[in-house]
Design a protein around this motif. Structure first.
Motif, PDB file in Angstrom:
ATOM      1  N   UNK A  61       0.801  -1.231   0.000  1.00  0.00           N
ATOM      2  CA  UNK A  61       0.000   0.000   0.000  1.00  0.00           C
ATOM      3  C   UNK A  61       0.828   1.273   0.000  1.00  0.00           C
ATOM      4  N   UNK A  62       2.073   1.212   0.449  1.00  0.00           N
ATOM      5  CA  UNK A  62       2.896   2.414   0.573  1.00  0.00           C
ATOM      6  C   UNK A  62       4.000   2.505  -0.501  1.00  0.00           C
ATOM      7  N   UNK A  63       4.098   1.496  -1.356  1.00  0.00           N
ATOM      8  CA  UNK A  63       5.187   1.513  -2.344  1.00  0.00           C
ATOM      9  C   UNK A  63       4.731   0.834  -3.623  1.00  0.00           C
ATOM     10  N   UNK A  64       5.017   1.482  -4.754  1.00  0.00           N
ATOM     11  CA  UNK A  64       4.643   0.890  -6.033  1.00  0.00           C
ATOM     12  C   UNK A  64       5.595  -0.229  -6.450  1.00  0.00           C
ATOM     13  N   UNK A  65       6.790  -0.266  -5.864  1.00  0.00           N
ATOM     14  CA  UNK A  65       7.782  -1.253  -6.268  1.00  0.00           C
ATOM     15  C   UNK A  65       7.746  -2.518  -5.414  1.00  0.00           C
ATOM     16  N   UNK A  66       7.108  -2.476  -4.258  1.00  0.00           N
ATOM     17  CA  UNK A  66       7.136  -3.611  -3.335  1.00  0.00           C
ATOM     18  C   UNK A  66       5.858  -4.435  -3.437  1.00  0.00           C
TER      19      UNK A  66
END
Length: 800
Positions: free
Chosen positions: A57-62
């Motif tokens: 939810x807080x990172x587009x890469x993870x």
């Protein structure tokens, strides 16, 4: 050469540990550089399956993954782009240890707890290049199984430093043979057997070799119906241990066989070959081809090409082309196994800057006898691992089979060379361990050497094999028979040694220049097209154009060195070099090496608080030559240089040096144009041939007693044409003066309007003395008058 211990045991079931094996190989002449223990640093890494994969939810890469280990589910935060539900992966659990001392624990990533790490091949220490994403494991792997066991990673990789003569050990089978010869253990080559159920290859494929001089043998086999897929894990492990990255089963098989048999293989997509034909030929002028690295190559006529009926498809022995490469849609494979000329491959690999494992092997030489063996091995693996169907037979062009190597081994010669007392059976036992067939011929052995041992060609090579396999430590130590001699310099070496040290004592610094120079140097020195220095030996394989010919003078190297110093703002330079020049001889392959001594000067002698600077000029250079010649009693004379022979020298401030009437060198100021070509403003250059000097040098000092009788000095001043060299006048005076004239010195030169145009006066001091008696005025007057008369009659110099 990286050797997998596990792979090695496929051919020789050795009981020797990797460490002991490395020690034995080193003692036998193949040095062990290092041992890498694969899988040893991996702890608490298991096979797991991603059961769900959601975006963080807080990172587009993870991604947030739920991972099943078979006994529990864990939450893992992962940034790999290929993370997805349903794939099996390598999971480093909390407390795991990875190569490089990395320890894994529970951590929070962007606020989300992660209980471990999903690993790439690079992080597992399997393949440093595999770092683009997490490693995807085969679906049949068991959940929770230790990754080292699942991937069969546990192995010892021995890295051997091969000497140039042992290129055969770039193949695993030959390394196994080497180990068998050392330990006495049996070697088991791979058994090659497979069914040929396809059509006759001769009805489907044509082969024409037009460049037999560059391709002594070419073999082709065909396998149809292959399925492109990843290669088996065991093959991937062996390739990774050898430093090669797995690609797919077809490519991996060709690399595997190359590493196994030390014979490079190339595979073509059979269906893309125009006319289903291969032509081995030289490239045509202006021909181009796109190689597998995506680059368009401009080919020359010295490049050996593999072509089909319409176009080039491969640079032989180096790299294939894009249009015939094996792709995921390939089904039919044409196997190429060939033997190419090593010089041709080396040249092409350098020209196109495409070094490869294959080209390296062809450059060092491959065994022509393994050509079809390698092709059959590839065909076998394509049938077994890719589901292919092999065509019947092969196409093999081998017009001039290599003769069997037979070498006679004399036991007497063996013992004379090694200082041993080995019997015939001792030598035979080593030949058996090497698997070299042999016959007894009287007291000698006739040995049949396999062609894969390219390094064995003469009896001394077999003797070396016996020495290293018996053990160098077991050869007795003894002193040579006969009187011991003490080393020392010969007359030439002593002369050169003394001259160079005298140069250093005179304040010159030694330079060591390359023996290879550029042909452009002669233009910079203003030499005519027919000048003798332009007759040079050219280098067959020069590093670059600036080092493409062998020097015929020391001057270019010294002037380039001087120019570099001046550009670095070193304005007071005095350099010398002692070295050889290379003079081509008619009908001789090798050039004659002529030792020379050269020096260059620029600026002025460095000043000191009690010493004014002395400019480097013609007279300074003559002083150096005087100082070098005087200790050896070398008498010399000077003449004006021939302008055609020495165009790089200033016409009015230079001279050639003569000894016994022979020109042995030159010195003087540089011609302004030649100096400018080296970015110099002036400068002094000199070069002397050393062999003529050695011939006349008095290397043993000659002492003369000091006369107890008084000396008489007479001055003589003569006037004549300015074209008459002062040295000619001095030579004439010395010849007339005889034994009582001890010294002639020029102390004044005058030119002026009072003398007339083109006239000058020369003033000499003449020193007369006898070691037997006091000279009378009458004796001196008689010689003096004769000198005056001869100067007038021979040189036109009148008493002033």
């Amino acid at each position: 050469m990286k050797v997998s211990y596990n792979w090695l045991k496929e051919y020789v079931n050795t009981t020797v540990s990797p460490e002991e094996l490395g020690e034995k190989m080193t003692r036998a002449g193949i040095e062990l550089d290092a041992i890498e223990y694969r899988g040893r640093d991996l702890k608490n890494v298991v096979v797991a399956e991603i059961v769900s994969c959601e975006a963080h939810p807080e990172s587009r890469k993870l991604h947030i993954c739920r991972v099943n280990t078979g006994s529990e589910e864990l939450q893992i935060v992962c940034g790999a782009p290929n993370a997805r539900e349903g794939i099996k992966v390598a999971l480093a659990l909390p407390g795991a240890e990875l190569p490089g001392g990395i320890k894994i624990g529970i951590a929070k990533l962007a606020g989300v707890e992660s209980s471990g790490m999903l690993c790439s091949g690079a992080e597992l220490g399997i393949d440093e290049r595999d770092n683009a994403g997490i490693m995807e494991l085969p679906a049949e792997f068991k959940l929770g199984e230790d990754i080292v066991k699942a991937l069969a990673l546990e192995d010892a990789v021995l890295d051997f430093e091969l000497t140039p003569n042992r290129a055969d050990c770039m193949g695993m089978l030959n390394v196994a043979r080497e180990i068998g010869s050392i330990t006495g253990e049996e070697v088991c080559p791979p058994q090659i057997a497979y069914a040929e159920l396809g059509p006759d290859i001769n009805t489907m494929f044509k082969l024409r070799v037009e460049a037999n001089d560059l391709c002594p043998r070419y073999t082709a086999r065909l396998v149809q119906g292959v399925k492109i897929a990843p290669s088996p894990q065991w093959m991937q492990n062996y390739l990774l241990a050898a430093g090669m990255r797995p690609i797919n089963n077809v490519v991996d098989i060709s690399n595997f066989v190359m590493l196994e048999l030390n014979h490079p293989i190339h595979t073509f997509d059979y269906q893309t070959l125009k006319g289903h034909e291969i032509i081995v030929r030289r490239a045509s002028e202006g021909e181009q081809m796109e190689t597998l690295d995506g680059k368009m190559r401009d080919l020359d006529t010295e490049t050996l090409m593999i072509a089909d009926a319409e176009r080039p498809v491969c640079i032989a022995g180096i790299m294939g082309g894009m249009e015939t490469e094996v792709t995921d849609s390939t089904t039919d494979i044409l196997i190429e196994a060939a033997c190419f000329n090593s010089k041709c491959i080396r040249r092409s690999a350098r020209k196109y800057n495409i070094p490869s494992e294959a080209s390296m092997r062809f450059e060092k030489g491959v065994d022509v006898d393994t050509t079809d063996l390698a092709a059959r091995r590839v065909a076998q693996l394509l049938v077994e691992l890719c589901g292919g169907v092999a065509a019947r037979g092969c196409v093999d062009v081998y017009p001039e089979p290599v003769a069997e190597k037979k070498i006679t081994l004399s036991v007497k010669k063996l013992n004379n060379l090694l200082g041993t007392d080995y019997a015939l059976e001792d030598a035979a036992e080593i030949m058996r361990r090497l698997n070299f067939p042999m016959e007894r011929v009287g007291e000698d052995l006739l040995v049949f050497v396999p062609n894969y041992r390219l390094d064995i060609t003469i009896p001394e090579d077999l003797i070396e094999e016996i020495a290293r396999l018996k053990g160098y430590d077991n050869i007795p130590t003894s002193l040579p028979d006969g009187a011991m001699t003490q080393g020392g310099r010969d007359a030439k070496q002593s002369f050169v040694y003394d001259l160079t040290h005298k140069c250093a004592a005179l304040g010159l610094r030694e330079a060591v220049c390359y023996s290879f120079i550029s042909p452009d140097e002669w233009d910079k020195l203003l030499l005519a097209e027919n000048h003798a220095w332009r007759n040079v030996k050219a280098i067959l394989n020069p590093i670059n154009e600036d080092q493409s010919i062998m020097r015929t003078s020391l001057l270019p190297g010294l002037l380039n060195c001087l120019s570099r110093n001046v550009r670095k703002r070193n304005q007071e330079v005095a350099l010398f070099e002692e070295g050889v020049v290379f003079l081509p001889q008619a009908n001789e392959e090798l050039a004659d090496e002529d030792p020379r001594l050269g020096f260059v000067l620029y600026g002025a002698e460095k000043s000191a608080w009690n010493k004014k600077p002395v400019a480097f000029d013609f007279f300074y250079a003559k002083g150096i030559i005087d100082a070098l010649f005087a200790p050896y009693g070398i008498a010399y004379s000077l003449e004006r240089p021939d302008r055609e022979a020495y165009p790089f020298l200033h016409p009015g401030k230079s001279a050639v040096v003569l000894v016994n009437g022979e020109i042995i060198g030159y010195f003087g100021e540089l011609h302004p144009t030649a100096a400018a070509n080296y970015d110099l403003y002036g400068g002094i250059a000199a070069e002397l041939r050393l062999l003529p000097l050695l011939a006349v040098a008095k290397t043993v000092p000659v002492c003369e007693s000091i006369s107890k009788y008084p000396a008489v000095t007479r001055d003589i001043c003569v006037i004549g044409e300015e074209s008459v060299p002062a040295e000619e006048a001095a030579k004439l005076i010395r010849s007339i003066g005889g034994e009582i004239l001890k010294n002639v010195e020029l102390f004044d030169v005058y030119q002026g309007a009072s003398l007339g145009e083109g006239k000058r006066s020369l003033a000499f001091a003449l020193n007369f003395q006898s070691v037997e008696r006091t000279l009378t005025d009458k004796e001196i007057d008689s010689v003096f008058e004769q000198i005056v008369a001869e100067l007038n009659s021979q040189l036109g110099l009148a008493l002033r």
